[in-house]
Design a protein around this motif. Structure first.
Motif, PDB file in Angstrom:
ATOM      1  N   TRP A 129     -10.037 -64.690 -30.461  1.00 51.54           N
ATOM      2  CA  TRP A 129      -9.394 -63.924 -31.535  1.00 51.54           C
ATOM      3  C   TRP A 129      -9.858 -62.480 -31.517  1.00 51.54           C
ATOM      4  CZ3 TRP A 129      -8.667 -66.379 -36.998  1.00 51.54           C
ATOM      5  CH2 TRP A 129      -7.726 -67.407 -36.919  1.00 51.54           C
ATOM      6  N   ASP A 152      -4.945 -53.241 -36.270  1.00 52.48           N
ATOM      7  CA  ASP A 152      -6.018 -54.189 -36.553  1.00 52.48           C
ATOM      8  C   ASP A 152      -5.379 -55.449 -37.149  1.00 52.48           C
ATOM      9  OD1 ASP A 152      -8.327 -55.529 -37.054  1.00 52.48           O
ATOM     10  OD2 ASP A 152      -8.984 -54.243 -38.696  1.00 52.48           O
ATOM     11  N   MET A 154      -6.329 -58.475 -37.693  1.00 54.39           N
ATOM     12  CA  MET A 154      -7.095 -59.274 -38.644  1.00 54.39           C
ATOM     13  C   MET A 154      -7.346 -58.535 -39.951  1.00 54.39           C
ATOM     14  SD  MET A 154      -7.101 -61.812 -36.808  1.00 54.39           S
ATOM     15  CE  MET A 154      -7.851 -62.813 -38.069  1.00 54.39           C
ATOM     16  N   ALA A 159      -2.558 -61.044 -39.998  1.00 46.74           N
ATOM     17  CA  ALA A 159      -3.613 -62.048 -39.863  1.00 46.74           C
ATOM     18  C   ALA A 159      -3.093 -63.445 -40.197  1.00 46.74           C
ATOM     19  CB  ALA A 159      -4.793 -61.684 -40.774  1.00 46.74           C
ATOM     20  N   VAL A 162      -1.342 -64.768 -37.145  1.00 41.94           N
ATOM     21  CA  VAL A 162      -2.325 -65.116 -36.132  1.00 41.94           C
ATOM     22  C   VAL A 162      -2.928 -66.487 -36.445  1.00 41.94           C
ATOM     23  CG1 VAL A 162      -4.539 -64.465 -35.112  1.00 41.94           C
ATOM     24  CG2 VAL A 162      -2.827 -62.715 -35.599  1.00 41.94           C
ATOM     25  N   ALA A 235     -10.955 -69.135 -39.369  1.00 40.36           N
ATOM     26  CA  ALA A 235     -10.756 -67.988 -40.260  1.00 40.36           C
ATOM     27  C   ALA A 235     -12.083 -67.496 -40.843  1.00 40.36           C
ATOM     28  CB  ALA A 235      -9.789 -68.366 -41.382  1.00 40.36           C
ATOM     29  N   ALA A 239     -13.467 -63.670 -40.021  1.00 42.46           N
ATOM     30  CA  ALA A 239     -13.393 -62.663 -41.094  1.00 42.46           C
ATOM     31  C   ALA A 239     -14.427 -62.854 -42.191  1.00 42.46           C
ATOM     32  CB  ALA A 239     -11.989 -62.671 -41.710  1.00 42.46           C
ATOM     33  N   PRO A 243     -11.763 -62.670 -46.149  1.00 40.07           N
ATOM     34  CA  PRO A 243     -10.852 -62.139 -45.125  1.00 40.07           C
ATOM     35  C   PRO A 243      -9.728 -61.342 -45.776  1.00 40.07           C
ATOM     36  CG  PRO A 243     -10.341 -64.425 -45.558  1.00 40.07           C
ATOM     37  CD  PRO A 243     -11.552 -64.092 -46.396  1.00 40.07           C
ATOM     38  N   HIS A 244      -8.758 -60.943 -44.961  1.00 39.61           N
ATOM     39  CA  HIS A 244      -7.598 -60.254 -45.512  1.00 39.61           C
ATOM     40  C   HIS A 244      -6.889 -61.152 -46.512  1.00 39.61           C
ATOM     41  CE1 HIS A 244      -3.503 -58.491 -45.620  1.00 39.61           C
ATOM     42  NE2 HIS A 244      -4.175 -57.352 -45.520  1.00 39.61           N
TER      43      HIS A 244
END
Length: 297
Positions: A129, A152, A154, A159, A162, A235, A239, A243-244
Motif C-alpha cells: 500500500w 496522496d 491514503m 482511500a 483503495v 487500514a 493509517a 485514518p482519512h
C-alpha cells in the motif's frame, strides 16, 4: 394393535435419537453459553451502567452513542463499505469461477494464482500500500510522469476505494473456491440436456447454473461478510487510529473507545450493532421464505 406397537417403537427411537443428539451437542452448547452468551449478556447489562459497571444510567449510553458524530461517520462508512464490497466480491469471484471452469485443465492454474493473496502476510500488504499509494509512491510518480499532479491516495477520498480494491484482491480467491464447489454440485446431465435443446450460454447460466448456485450464494455471502470485518488490520497499520474520514470504520471507533476506556459507549454501540445485524438477518430470512413459498405455489 400392530400399528400401535409400530407407533410406540418409532416414538422410542425418536426419543433415543433426541437424547443422543443432546448428549453430543451438550459440550458445544455449554462452551457457547460460557464464552459467548454469558459475556454478551454482561455487555447488555453494562450498556446501562457506568464504566465501572456499578451505577445504573438508563439509556444515557445509548443516547451518547446515537448523538456522537464519530459513530455516525463510522457507521455510514461501514455500511457503505459492506454495500459496495460484498456484491462486488460475489460478482467478481463468480465470474472468475466460471472462467476457470471454462478454461478446463488450465483453470487449476488460474485458481491457484488467485489463491496466492491469502498467503500474503498483512505486513506485506501494508508495505505494498505504502509503495503504491503514498504521496510519493509509484502511482503518484506515474501520474506525475503523465503530466498530472501527484495524489496522496491514503489522505483523500480515494482511500476508501483503495480499501475496496484490497478487500477484493485478498478475498476473491477464497470465494472462487466456494463457487467452484457449488458448480461441482450441479449435475452434468442438466448441461447436456440444455446443449441438446440448443440453449445458449446465457440461457444455461440463467436456468441451470444460477438456480443451482443459490445455496452456495448464501454461504459465500455470509463468509464474505465475516471476512469484511478483517480488513481493519490493513487500514489500521497503514493509517493508524485516525485514518482519512472516508475509511474510518466502526472497528476504528471501537478501538479508540477501548483505548480511552469508554466502556459504556463500547457496550451500547455493540448492542446496537448486533441488533442491527439481527434485524437485517431477519429481513433476509423473511424474504427467502417468501420467495420459497412463491416458487412452491
Amino acid at each position: 394393535m400392530r400399528s400401535t406397537c409400530i407407533w410406540r417403537n418409532r416414538n422410542k427411537a425418536r426419543r433415543a435419537g433426541w437424547r443422543a443428539a443432546a448428549l453430543l451437542l451438550a459440550p458445544s452448547l455449554l462452551g457457547m453459553a460460557v464464552f459467548y452468551l454469558l459475556p454478551f449478556l454482561e455487555v447488555i447489562r453494562r450498556s446501562f451502567t457506568d464504566a465501572a459497571g456499578r451505577r445504573f444510567l438508563g439509556l444515557a449510553n445509548y443516547q451518547t452513542v446515537l448523538t456522537n458524530r464519530a459513530f455516525h461517520t463510522a457507521a455510514a462508512n461501514t455500511a457503505r463499505f459492506l454495500c459496495v464490497c460484498i456484491p462486488a466480491l460475489l460478482a467478481v469471484s463468480l465470474v472468475m469461477a466460471l472462467l476457470a471452469r471454462a478454461a478446463g485443465r488450465h483453470g487449476q492454474l488460474f485458481q491457484t494464482s488467485f489463491l496466492l493473496p491469502l498467503a500474503v502476510p498483512v505486513a506485506s500488504i501494508v508495505l505494498l500500500w505504502k509503495v503504491l499509494f503514498a504521496q510519493n509512491g509509484l502511482v503518484s510518480s506515474l501520474l506525475a510522469a503523465l503530466g498530472a499532479a501527484p495524489v496522496d491516495f491514503m489522505g483523500t477520498g480515494a482511500a476508501f476505494w483503495v480499501l475496496i480494491a484490497t478487500y477484493l484482491w485478498k478475498n476473491s480467491g477464497y470465494d472462487l473456491v466456494l463457487w467452484s464447489a457449488g458448480l461441482d454440485r450441479i449435475p452434468p446431465a442438466q448441461y447436456e440436456a440444455a446443449a441438446v435443446d440448443g440453449a445458449n450460454s446465457w440461457q444455461v447460466f440463467r436456468w441451470i447454473t444460477w438456480p443451482g448456485l443459490r445455496p452456495t450464494l448464501y454461504l459465500t455471502a455470509l463468509l464474505s461478510l465475516i471476512n469484511s470485518f478483517k480488513v481493519f488490520r490493513e487500514a489500521y497499520l497503514v493509517a493508524g487510529q485516525y485514518p482519512h474520514e472516508s475509511m474510518y470504520l466502526l472497528q476504528h471507533l471501537f478501538n479508540n473507545w477501548f483505548l480511552n476506556l469508554e466502556l459504556g459507549r463500547i457496550t451500547a454501540a455493540a448492542v446496537l450493532l448486533v441488533g442491527g445485524m439481527l434485524a437485517v438477518a431477519g429481513v433476509c430470512l423473511a424474504v427467502c421464505r417468501y420467495r420459497k413459498r412463491k416458487n412452491l405455489c
